[in-house]
Design a protein around this motif. Structure first.
Motif, PDB file in Angstrom:
ATOM      1  N   PHE A   1       0.838  -1.193   0.000  1.00 16.44           N
ATOM      2  CA  PHE A   1       0.000   0.000   0.000  1.00 16.44           C
ATOM      3  C   PHE A   1       0.881   1.253   0.000  1.00 16.44           C
ATOM      4  N   THR A   2       0.303   2.342  -0.500  1.00 14.66           N
ATOM      5  CA  THR A   2       0.994   3.617  -0.347  1.00 14.66           C
ATOM      6  C   THR A   2       1.036   3.950   1.141  1.00 14.66           C
ATOM      7  N   ALA A   3       2.135   4.534   1.571  1.00 13.70           N
ATOM      8  CA  ALA A   3       2.318   4.800   2.995  1.00 13.70           C
ATOM      9  C   ALA A   3       1.271   5.780   3.496  1.00 13.70           C
ATOM     10  N   SER A   4       0.733   5.479   4.659  1.00  7.15           N
ATOM     11  CA  SER A   4      -0.212   6.390   5.290  1.00  7.15           C
ATOM     12  C   SER A   4       0.529   7.597   5.841  1.00  7.15           C
ATOM     13  N   LYS A   5      -0.205   8.662   6.060  1.00  8.26           N
ATOM     14  CA  LYS A   5       0.395   9.826   6.689  1.00  8.26           C
ATOM     15  C   LYS A   5       0.910   9.449   8.065  1.00  8.26           C
ATOM     16  N   ARG A   6       2.135   9.852   8.364  1.00  9.65           N
ATOM     17  CA  ARG A   6       2.731   9.459   9.632  1.00  9.65           C
ATOM     18  C   ARG A   6       2.014  10.114  10.808  1.00  9.65           C
ATOM     19  N   MET A   7       1.834   9.320  11.854  1.00  6.38           N
ATOM     20  CA  MET A   7       1.222   9.828  13.071  1.00  6.38           C
ATOM     21  C   MET A   7       2.273  10.477  13.953  1.00  6.38           C
ATOM     22  N   GLU A   8       1.859  11.501  14.653  1.00  2.00           N
ATOM     23  CA  GLU A   8       2.756  12.179  15.577  1.00  2.00           C
ATOM     24  C   GLU A   8       2.828  11.388  16.881  1.00  2.00           C
ATOM     25  N   LEU A   9       4.020  10.969  17.264  1.00  4.55           N
ATOM     26  CA  LEU A   9       4.179  10.282  18.538  1.00  4.55           C
ATOM     27  C   LEU A   9       4.089  11.291  19.669  1.00  4.55           C
ATOM     28  N   GLN A  10       3.235  10.995  20.634  1.00 11.16           N
ATOM     29  CA  GLN A  10       3.009  11.934  21.715  1.00 11.16           C
ATOM     30  C   GLN A  10       4.117  11.813  22.765  1.00 11.16           C
ATOM     31  N   LEU A  11       4.601  12.954  23.218  1.00 10.79           N
ATOM     32  CA  LEU A  11       5.661  12.980  24.211  1.00 10.79           C
ATOM     33  C   LEU A  11       5.116  13.335  25.587  1.00 10.79           C
ATOM     34  N   TYR A  12       3.859  12.995  25.831  1.00 14.03           N
ATOM     35  CA  TYR A  12       3.296  13.159  27.169  1.00 14.03           C
ATOM     36  C   TYR A  12       2.704  11.824  27.594  1.00 14.03           C
ATOM     37  N   LEU A  13       2.342  11.725  28.849  1.00 12.63           N
ATOM     38  CA  LEU A  13       1.910  10.455  29.415  1.00 12.63           C
ATOM     39  C   LEU A  13       0.480  10.122  28.984  1.00 12.63           C
ATOM     40  N   MET A  14       0.369   9.276  27.981  1.00 12.25           N
ATOM     41  CA  MET A  14      -0.932   8.799  27.523  1.00 12.25           C
ATOM     42  C   MET A  14      -0.768   7.350  27.085  1.00 12.25           C
ATOM     43  N   SER A  15      -1.746   6.510  27.393  1.00 17.03           N
ATOM     44  CA  SER A  15      -1.666   5.115  26.995  1.00 17.03           C
ATOM     45  C   SER A  15      -1.855   4.979  25.490  1.00 17.03           C
ATOM     46  N   PHE A  16      -1.316   3.894  24.930  1.00 13.94           N
ATOM     47  CA  PHE A  16      -1.493   3.603  23.507  1.00 13.94           C
ATOM     48  C   PHE A  16      -2.980   3.505  23.177  1.00 13.94           C
ATOM     49  N   THR A  17      -3.740   2.816  24.027  1.00 13.42           N
ATOM     50  CA  THR A  17      -5.173   2.638  23.777  1.00 13.42           C
ATOM     51  C   THR A  17      -5.888   3.979  23.685  1.00 13.42           C
ATOM     52  N   ALA A  18      -5.637   4.853  24.648  1.00 15.20           N
ATOM     53  CA  ALA A  18      -6.291   6.161  24.648  1.00 15.20           C
ATOM     54  C   ALA A  18      -5.847   6.993  23.447  1.00 15.20           C
ATOM     55  N   ASP A  19      -4.559   6.900  23.098  1.00 13.38           N
ATOM     56  CA  ASP A  19      -4.036   7.668  21.974  1.00 13.38           C
ATOM     57  C   ASP A  19      -4.683   7.234  20.669  1.00 13.38           C
TER      58      ASP A  19
END
Length: 263
Positions: free
Chosen positions: A82-100
């Motif tokens: 597939f064509t690459a999806s737009k990259r997601m911004e990795l969050q640098l604050y305390l948040m769970s993967f599920t919530a993000d």
């Protein structure tokens, strides 16, 4: 215009000449991906491309492989390229993967690979304030969003802070369960980020080629100054990016973490 011969070369055909066929096909596919296809769109199969451009499947595979290495295309095991999806911004604050992921409108799922009580490596024992002989809880998980594998996590948890840890539903949001069962809501963490090439096992789990780029985060999270979690996460480099705001203020060396930031 061919830069090597100075002659006109059709932009949608692969021809005999000094430019290797896989390089010609790679540029044809690059133009199609950049100008015609939206992010996440499937490209034709190797067989279809080989027939369309009159080349071998080995040539097609080579051209696609280079575009995957560049991050322009992404292979999904069992589904195609597939064509690459737009990259997601990795969050640098305390948040769970599920919530993000839910915040982004994606469906998060988790596969537990290993959950056990074991003796941690020296660096983790030091980070969690454990005696070198103390066991801790080890958790190894694969995280997906909308079915796409995005991250591999290997975490260690302080045994006295989370008794009965292995009784939790570790395929669900861990942070939510830590808050509900133990009253643990992380209020501070030290995090280190580096780049790494995927080893064979991590590549297999993430559905990428060995050697593909990864973003690696090691985070030691605390509650009221007491470290509870030492987590290292390997994120696919073709799906994530990190943006940071910088200023001219010098860091206060007196407040650097004692446990350091390397593995």
């Amino acid at each position: 215009m061919d830069s090597l011969t100075g002659t006109s070369v059709p932009v949608d055909r692969v021809v005999d000449g000094p430019t290797p066929k896989h390089a010609q096909l790679r540029e044809i596919l690059r133009r199609i991906v950049e100008r015609e296809l939206p992010p996440g769109a499937p490209i034709p199969s190797e067989r279809e491309l080989a027939e369309r451009y009159g080349v071998s499947r080995l040539t097609v595979r080579s051209a696609i492989g280079r575009l995957v290495d560049e991050g322009l295309l992404s292979r999904v095991r069992g589904k195609g390229t597939f064509t690459a999806s737009k990259r997601m911004e990795l969050q640098l604050y305390l948040m769970s993967f599920t919530a993000d992921m839910r915040r982004r409108g994606l469906l998060p799922t988790t596969e537990v690979l290993t959950a056990a009580r074991a003796r941690p490596p020296a660096a983790t024992a030091g980070a969690l304030g454990l005696d070198g002989r103390d066991p801790a809880f080890r958790l190894h998980r694969l995280r997906r969003a909308d079915g796409v594998p995005l991250a591999v996590e290997r975490g260690w948890y302080h045994p006295r802070a989370v008794p009965g840890f292995l009784e939790l539903d570790l395929a669900q949001s861990l942070y939510a369960q830590l808050a509900e069962r133990y009253g643990i809501r992380f209020d501070r963490a030290w995090q280190t980020v580096w780049a790494e090439s995927a080893d064979r096992e991590t590549a297999r789990l993430l559905g990428i080629r060995a050697g593909s780029p990864l973003l690696v985060f090691r985070r030691v999270s605390s509650v009221r100054g007491e470290p509870v979690e030492d987590m290292t996460s390997w994120y696919r480099g073709d799906h994530y990016q990190v943006t940071m705001q910088l200023d001219r203020s010098a860091p206060d060396s007196g407040h650097l973490p004692k446990h350091g930031g390397t593995r």
